[in-house]
Design a protein around this motif. Structure first.
Motif, short mmCIF file in Angstrom:
data_model
loop_
_atom_site.label_atom_id
_atom_site.label_comp_id
_atom_site.label_asym_id
_atom_site.label_seq_id
_atom_site.Cartn_x
_atom_site.Cartn_y
_atom_site.Cartn_z
N ILE A 168 17.86 3.04 -1.80
CA ILE A 168 17.67 1.97 -2.77
C ILE A 168 18.07 2.49 -4.14
CG2 ILE A 168 16.02 0.36 -3.79
CD1 ILE A 168 16.48 0.03 -0.72
N VAL A 178 14.32 4.91 1.91
CA VAL A 178 13.23 4.09 2.45
C VAL A 178 13.60 3.71 3.88
CG1 VAL A 178 12.03 1.88 2.18
CG2 VAL A 178 12.75 3.15 0.16
N TRP A 234 11.70 -1.61 4.04
CA TRP A 234 12.45 -2.49 3.13
C TRP A 234 12.36 -3.93 3.60
CZ3 TRP A 234 14.27 -2.82 -1.56
CH2 TRP A 234 15.17 -3.82 -1.87
N PRO A 256 19.61 -2.09 -1.40
CA PRO A 256 20.14 -0.93 -0.68
C PRO A 256 21.61 -0.71 -1.05
CG PRO A 256 19.07 -2.47 0.83
CD PRO A 256 19.21 -3.16 -0.49
N TYR A 282 18.43 -9.38 4.02
CA TYR A 282 17.66 -8.28 3.43
C TYR A 282 18.50 -7.36 2.54
CZ TYR A 282 14.25 -9.70 6.87
OH TYR A 282 13.36 -10.43 7.62
#
Length: 83
Positions: free
Chosen positions: A10, A19, A24, A37, A58
């Motif tokens: 990230i 992460v 996430w 990301p 995401y």
């Protein structure tokens, strides 16, 4: 791809943070809505992975935000703070 094996990097103003992808997905950017990301890699092998291993909704990048705004994918963190 097993989300448990994927780590994402990230981009953060104070330094990049690794992460687990599962974290996430569950939490998102929290109170910093522009975090996203920038790299992905396998926890087990250390090999780089394409960002496409992260589901579009995401990624929190321009393409992802457009898809959400256009209604093509659902907002993953509707309250803006993650799940």
């Amino acid at each position: 791809m097993d989300v448990e094996d994927v780590l994402v990097v990230i981009a953060h103003p104070f330094g990049d943070v690794d992460v687990p992808l599962a974290d996430w997905i569950a939490n998102g950017p929290g109170p910093r809505p522009l975090l996203r990301p920038v790299r992905a890699y396998s926890r087990s092998t250390g090999r780089s992975l394409p960002l496409s291993v992260i589901p579009l909704r995401y990624r929190n990048d321009g393409e992802s935000r457009r898809a959400i705004a256009d209604g093509r994918v659902a907002e993953p963190w509707p309250d803006g703070t993650g799940a």
